[in-house]
Scaffold this motif. Structure first.
Motif, PDB file in Angstrom:
ATOM      1  N   ILE A 120      41.307  40.483  41.406  1.00  0.00           N
ATOM      2  CA  ILE A 120      40.417  40.198  40.277  1.00  0.00           C
ATOM      3  C   ILE A 120      39.641  41.472  39.960  1.00  0.00           C
ATOM      4  CG2 ILE A 120      38.419  38.864  39.507  1.00  0.00           C
ATOM      5  CD1 ILE A 120      39.473  36.565  41.299  1.00  0.00           C
ATOM      6  N   LYS A 121      39.850  42.012  38.766  1.00  0.00           N
ATOM      7  CA  LYS A 121      39.293  43.317  38.409  1.00  0.00           C
ATOM      8  C   LYS A 121      38.177  43.259  37.364  1.00  0.00           C
ATOM      9  CE  LYS A 121      43.737  45.674  39.206  1.00  0.00           C
ATOM     10  NZ  LYS A 121      44.772  46.545  38.570  1.00  0.00           N
ATOM     11  N   LEU A 170      30.496  36.121  40.460  1.00  0.00           N
ATOM     12  CA  LEU A 170      30.917  34.837  39.899  1.00  0.00           C
ATOM     13  C   LEU A 170      29.943  33.750  40.308  1.00  0.00           C
ATOM     14  CD1 LEU A 170      33.125  32.965  38.581  1.00  0.00           C
ATOM     15  CD2 LEU A 170      34.164  32.843  40.859  1.00  0.00           C
ATOM     16  N   ILE A 171      29.535  32.963  39.337  1.00  0.00           N
ATOM     17  CA  ILE A 171      28.740  31.752  39.591  1.00  0.00           C
ATOM     18  C   ILE A 171      29.686  30.575  39.421  1.00  0.00           C
ATOM     19  CG2 ILE A 171      26.779  30.347  38.861  1.00  0.00           C
ATOM     20  CD1 ILE A 171      25.707  32.991  37.512  1.00  0.00           C
ATOM     21  N   CYS A 199      39.201  31.681  46.793  1.00  0.00           N
ATOM     22  CA  CYS A 199      39.798  32.373  47.938  1.00  0.00           C
ATOM     23  C   CYS A 199      40.355  33.729  47.533  1.00  0.00           C
ATOM     24  CB  CYS A 199      40.897  31.515  48.565  1.00  0.00           C
ATOM     25  SG  CYS A 199      40.288  30.000  49.352  1.00  0.00           S
ATOM     26  N   ALA A 200      40.880  33.830  46.316  1.00  0.00           N
ATOM     27  CA  ALA A 200      41.372  35.115  45.821  1.00  0.00           C
ATOM     28  C   ALA A 200      40.214  36.086  45.604  1.00  0.00           C
ATOM     29  CB  ALA A 200      42.144  34.911  44.522  1.00  0.00           C
ATOM     30  N   PHE A 201      39.056  35.566  45.225  1.00  0.00           N
ATOM     31  CA  PHE A 201      37.914  36.402  44.865  1.00  0.00           C
ATOM     32  C   PHE A 201      37.205  36.966  46.100  1.00  0.00           C
ATOM     33  CE2 PHE A 201      33.502  36.894  43.084  1.00  0.00           C
ATOM     34  CZ  PHE A 201      33.816  37.926  42.209  1.00  0.00           C
ATOM     35  N   ILE A 202      36.949  36.134  47.104  1.00  0.00           N
ATOM     36  CA  ILE A 202      36.187  36.599  48.272  1.00  0.00           C
ATOM     37  C   ILE A 202      36.993  36.542  49.572  1.00  0.00           C
ATOM     38  CG2 ILE A 202      33.957  35.991  47.259  1.00  0.00           C
ATOM     39  CD1 ILE A 202      33.919  33.504  49.087  1.00  0.00           C
ATOM     40  N   GLY A 203      38.251  36.124  49.498  1.00  0.00           N
ATOM     41  CA  GLY A 203      39.074  35.997  50.693  1.00  0.00           C
ATOM     42  C   GLY A 203      39.028  34.584  51.232  1.00  0.00           C
ATOM     43  N   ARG A 204      40.174  34.100  51.698  1.00  0.00           N
ATOM     44  CA  ARG A 204      40.264  32.712  52.158  1.00  0.00           C
ATOM     45  C   ARG A 204      39.316  32.444  53.329  1.00  0.00           C
ATOM     46  NH1 ARG A 204      42.636  30.312  56.259  1.00  0.00           N
ATOM     47  NH2 ARG A 204      43.072  28.066  56.114  1.00  0.00           N
ATOM     48  N   CYS A 212      27.334  28.223  43.732  1.00  0.00           N
ATOM     49  CA  CYS A 212      27.227  29.401  44.587  1.00  0.00           C
ATOM     50  C   CYS A 212      27.339  30.668  43.742  1.00  0.00           C
ATOM     51  CB  CYS A 212      28.285  29.390  45.687  1.00  0.00           C
ATOM     52  SG  CYS A 212      29.974  29.101  45.118  1.00  0.00           S
ATOM     53  N   PHE A 213      26.792  31.750  44.276  1.00  0.00           N
ATOM     54  CA  PHE A 213      26.824  33.060  43.621  1.00  0.00           C
ATOM     55  C   PHE A 213      27.615  33.986  44.526  1.00  0.00           C
ATOM     56  CE2 PHE A 213      25.475  37.250  42.403  1.00  0.00           C
ATOM     57  CZ  PHE A 213      25.113  37.183  41.067  1.00  0.00           C
ATOM     58  N   LEU A 214      28.753  34.466  44.034  1.00  0.00           N
ATOM     59  CA  LEU A 214      29.691  35.233  44.847  1.00  0.00           C
ATOM     60  C   LEU A 214      29.826  36.650  44.304  1.00  0.00           C
ATOM     61  CD1 LEU A 214      32.556  32.576  44.951  1.00  0.00           C
ATOM     62  CD2 LEU A 214      30.565  32.738  46.456  1.00  0.00           C
ATOM     63  N   ASN A 215      29.947  37.611  45.216  1.00  0.00           N
ATOM     64  CA  ASN A 215      30.168  39.001  44.832  1.00  0.00           C
ATOM     65  C   ASN A 215      31.609  39.386  45.122  1.00  0.00           C
ATOM     66  OD1 ASN A 215      27.396  39.644  44.033  1.00  0.00           O
ATOM     67  ND2 ASN A 215      26.930  39.339  46.197  1.00  0.00           N
ATOM     68  N   ASN A 216      32.180  40.198  44.265  1.00  0.00           N
ATOM     69  CA  ASN A 216      33.589  40.556  44.351  1.00  0.00           C
ATOM     70  C   ASN A 216      33.884  41.269  45.659  1.00  0.00           C
ATOM     71  OD1 ASN A 216      36.259  41.210  43.865  1.00  0.00           O
ATOM     72  ND2 ASN A 216      35.889  41.807  41.735  1.00  0.00           N
ATOM     73  N   GLY A 217      34.725  40.641  46.479  1.00  0.00           N
ATOM     74  CA  GLY A 217      35.083  41.212  47.764  1.00  0.00           C
ATOM     75  C   GLY A 217      36.365  41.986  47.681  1.00  0.00           C
TER      76      GLY A 217
END
Length: 348
Positions: free
Chosen positions: A292-293, A298-299, A314-319, A343-348
């Protein structure tokens, strides 16, 4: 990858059947790093945003889609059938779900509030009906008598309420066309948006009309072999130019509000590492192994196991990170799914 790799056990009492009130008093799980979580209220999201950042939201509006039709057989016996109308494909032809499906066959005539339609095609997942010249009359009846389609994990537990007409819309919804809400956006209030803007955080709109491509159950055990339904999406020329300017600035972040927004952005971002205006259909399916570029953060709400949306997370932050985060959310008794927490996620 196997679909069962994306399973988890969820206590049924954690499935939300009503929204938080006010909306922004819902809970927000900030995923800081693989082993660091911060438990917040959604209104605290302001502290996670910085001057110059951009929130990208899906401004689609949920339309009434569920309505009862009546079919009579040769003996005059009447059967009630629940229709969920997905999309007006062309002229008077609509795609829809039908319950119970066994009561409908091709060439059947069904009456919906006095307007007749003919079943012209029936497949395993979708039925096509034709209202012919009475399409406009049907659309008026659907708006007047139809209900918004609530997810089955809500409708199986309680009846549809008139308050759902407002609760199941984002406060910024404007473009008609979805049969389900982009639920990450349900947590925002008008006041919270104004507070975010006052921090000089930009808000830009895209549109994805949420349909079966977002919520349909995956059928193939091998994840990569699943195909999603196509959904209409739009990103304007002005928005693409603005996002490109943000993307090139390492001090600014692009934050997608919801998986539907992310899917629009990834569809737009495929060529040359830049956003392009789009007015098309997308069936993009994002799973581990696909990078994901287009965004920094992501919220999103908490999703169903084995769903395309959980697989996207799982694709964004790893499974492993996603499973760990979900276990934390369950332990802390976050509410799940459409009316649940986020949740608030940062690109891993």
């Amino acid at each position: 990858m196997k679909l069962t790799d994306f399973s988890f056990d969820l206590p049924k009492d954690l499935i939300a059947t009503k929204p938080s009130n006010p909306r922004d008093t819902s809970r927000l799980l900030h995923h800081i790093s693989p082993n660091r979580f911060e438990d917040l209220q959604f209104k605290n999201i302001v502290n996670l945003l910085n001057k110059g950042d951009v929130l990208v939201v899906n401004d689609t509006k949920v339309v009434p889609s569920e309505i009862i039709g009546v079919k009579a057989n040769n003996l005059g016996e009447r059967s009630k059938i629940m229709f969920t109308f997905i999309e007006n494909l062309k002229d008077g032809i609509w795609s829809c779900y039908v319950r119970p499906g066994k009561k409908i066959q091709e060439n059947d005539i069904v009456f919906i509030y006095g307007v007749d339609c003919k079943v012209i095609k029936k497949s395993k997942r979708i039925v096509l009906v034709d209202f012919d010249s009475k399409n406009y009359e049907f659309q008026k009846n659907l708006q007047k008598h139809g209900n918004l389609m609530l997810p089955p994990y809500i409708s199986s537990k309680r009846k549809y309420k008139e308050s759902d007409r407002e609760d199941y819309q984002t406060v910024y919804s404007k473009n008609l066309g979805s049969i389900a809400a982009p639920t990450a956006g349900l947590h925002f209030t008008e006041d919270l948006l104004e507070e975010i803007k006052s921090k000089q955080v930009n808000i830009k709109n895209v549109t994805l009309n949420v349909g079966p491509g977002t919520f349909s159950k995956l059928e193939n055990e091998k994840v990569e072999e699943n195909l999603l339904f196509k959904e209409k999406c739009f990103l304007s020329t002005d928005t693409s130019k603005f996002l490109n300017s943000v993307y090139k600035d390492p001090k600014r972040k692009i934050i997608a509000v919801g998986t539907t927004t992310l899917r629009v952005l990834e569809t737009s971002f495929i060529n040359n590492n830049s956003f392009e205006p789009i007015d098309t259909y997308t069936d993009i399916f994002i799973y581990p192994g696909k990078k994901i570029k287009s965004i920094n953060s992501l919220i999103t709400n908490f999703h169903l196991p084995q769903s395309s949306l959980f697989i996207l997370i799982c694709a964004f932050i790893g499974r492993a990170n996603a499973v760990r985060m979900y276990h934390h959310a369950i332990k802390k008794r976050y509410k799940f799914y459409s009316y649940g927490d986020s949740c608030f996620l940062n690109n891993g």
